[in-house]
Motif scaffolding. Structure first.
Motif, PDB file in Angstrom:
ATOM      1  N   ASP A  70      18.875  23.750  16.506  1.00 56.90           N
ATOM      2  CA  ASP A  70      17.832  22.756  16.233  1.00 56.90           C
ATOM      3  C   ASP A  70      16.489  23.206  16.794  1.00 56.90           C
ATOM      4  O   ASP A  70      15.450  23.071  16.139  1.00 56.90           O
ATOM      5  N   LYS A  74      13.081  24.104  14.544  1.00 59.39           N
ATOM      6  CA  LYS A  74      11.798  23.432  14.719  1.00 59.39           C
ATOM      7  C   LYS A  74      10.705  24.420  15.111  1.00 59.39           C
ATOM      8  O   LYS A  74       9.540  24.290  14.681  1.00 59.39           O
ATOM      9  N   THR A  77       9.539  26.146  11.979  1.00 60.67           N
ATOM     10  CA  THR A  77       8.656  25.264  11.212  1.00 60.67           C
ATOM     11  C   THR A  77       7.267  25.225  11.821  1.00 60.67           C
ATOM     12  O   THR A  77       6.253  25.341  11.125  1.00 60.67           O
ATOM     13  N   THR A  78       7.196  25.070  13.143  1.00 63.19           N
ATOM     14  CA  THR A  78       5.909  25.020  13.828  1.00 63.19           C
ATOM     15  C   THR A  78       5.144  26.322  13.655  1.00 63.19           C
ATOM     16  O   THR A  78       3.931  26.322  13.398  1.00 63.19           O
ATOM     17  N   SER A 134      16.854  19.802   6.539  1.00 63.42           N
ATOM     18  CA  SER A 134      16.590  19.505   7.948  1.00 63.42           C
ATOM     19  C   SER A 134      17.022  20.654   8.851  1.00 63.42           C
ATOM     20  O   SER A 134      16.497  20.806   9.956  1.00 63.42           O
ATOM     21  N   ARG A 136      16.674  23.760   7.855  1.00 66.14           N
ATOM     22  CA  ARG A 136      15.843  24.855   7.391  1.00 66.14           C
ATOM     23  C   ARG A 136      16.602  25.881   6.560  1.00 66.14           C
ATOM     24  O   ARG A 136      16.283  27.063   6.560  1.00 66.14           O
ATOM     25  N   ASP A 139      12.887  25.215   2.584  1.00 66.72           N
ATOM     26  CA  ASP A 139      11.751  24.397   2.998  1.00 66.72           C
ATOM     27  C   ASP A 139      11.558  23.189   2.087  1.00 66.72           C
ATOM     28  O   ASP A 139      11.146  22.119   2.538  1.00 66.72           O
ATOM     29  N   ASP A 151      14.754  11.437   6.960  1.00 68.93           N
ATOM     30  CA  ASP A 151      13.598  12.217   7.404  1.00 68.93           C
ATOM     31  C   ASP A 151      13.058  13.142   6.313  1.00 68.93           C
ATOM     32  O   ASP A 151      12.304  14.069   6.586  1.00 68.93           O
ATOM     33  N   GLU A 273       8.507  16.792   8.736  1.00 68.46           N
ATOM     34  CA  GLU A 273       7.749  17.647   9.650  1.00 68.46           C
ATOM     35  C   GLU A 273       6.866  18.658   8.921  1.00 68.46           C
ATOM     36  O   GLU A 273       5.973  19.264   9.524  1.00 68.46           O
TER      37      GLU A 273
END
Length: 296
Positions: A70, A74, A77-78, A134, A136, A139, A151, A273
């Protein structure tokens, strides 16, 4: 928890061996093994069962892996959002959709998108099963069912219509059905049995063709629409195909033209996100324009 050791642990858990993880990290097998041993010592729990065929996560290792996966998803993604240019969208973008929609409608149009945004590195993942956005695995997705995860953001693109199509060679051999009741005497090409069909009631044609004499017995089951389309082209039988796939094929004939299948909505879906990702924004806008221009 040491970040470098956690990064090595994540790579080993993904690869299933010290050697393959070392190749990914550009480290030696012994260096990877030492990092894992030090992590296990600091946590005071074993993370892997070691055996001749590779590595298996322990119960404690599985817990740590779920969290690490997880975290790294994230972070990826960031990183992608931060790396996007201020003026032009750029960077990797993975789009998943069904085999039929991707092969017949999307792929012929995607070249124009890449001409508009040459700095976006696009990957198409065609799969009739839904990938987990979620986590990944992709995308963004084009889907024929609304997302079940809270989400995910969805944008309705278009409603797909289905009609019956057959090749002239089949109709010459088997005759032309004039009504739904005639279909019981024909070979039908339907979607194969699967736990995850591309949309609900995917084999509505079998119900339509059923009558006093029962359901059709001459049936070919195929587990994706592109293969069904090819089967119809070769004269195997009659299938309910999406109009975007079959309508413009001059070698196919629409039969029982008044019979229309369920209307299936198509959605553009992406994680919350990534709401501010320029790459997703320009792809969404491009697809909306293409849908408006085409007989989807």
């Amino acid at each position: 928890m040491d970040w470098d050791k956690l990064r090595v642990f994540h790579a080993v858990a993904e690869a299933g061996s010290f050697t393959h993880a070392g190749d990914t990290l550009n480290l030696s097998q012994s260096a990877v093994s030492r990092q894992i041993s030090h992590l296990e010592e600091s946590l005071r729990v074993p993370l892997f069962h070691r055996h001749a065929r590779g590595l298996i996560l322990t119960e404690q290792g599985e817990i740590l892996y779920q969290t690490a996966r997880d975290v790294f998803a994230k972070l990826a993604t960031t990183e992608a959002i931060l790396s996007e240019g201020k003026d032009r969208p750029k960077g990797p973008l993975r789009l998943t959709t069904t085999v039929a929609l991707g092969s017949n409608w999307l792929t012929p149009r995607i070249g124009a998108f890449l001409e508009l945004y040459p700095e976006i590195s696009l990957t198409l993942i065609l799969n009739d099963s839904e990938l987990d956005l979620s986590m990944r695995q992709a995308d963004v997705a084009l889907r024929l069912t609304p997302p079940r995860q809270p989400d995910l953001i969805q944008r309705h693109l278009k409603t797909i219509k289905f009609h019956l199509y057959a090749a002239p060679s089949y109709l010459k051999r088997a005759g032309v059905p004039r009504s739904p009741a005639d279909l019981v005497d024909h070979r039908l090409v339907i979607y194969g049995e699967t736990a995850h069909p591309p949309f609900p009631n995917v084999n509505w044609l079998l119900d339509v063709a059923a009558g006093p004499r029962g359901r059709p017995t001459s049936v070919l089951r195929v587990n994706n629409y592109f293969a069904m389309y090819r089967a119809v082209q070769t004269g195997i039988g009659i299938a309910a195909l999406p109009d975007y796939m079959a309508r413009e094929d001059v070698n196919l004939i629409r039969v029982v033209p008044d019979l229309e299948g369920p209307q299936v909505p198509a959605y553009f879906v992406y994680p919350e996100e990534l709401r501010h990702s320029k790459r997703i924004t320009v792809l969404r806008d491009f697809l909306i324009q293409e849908v408006a221009k085409s007989q989807f």
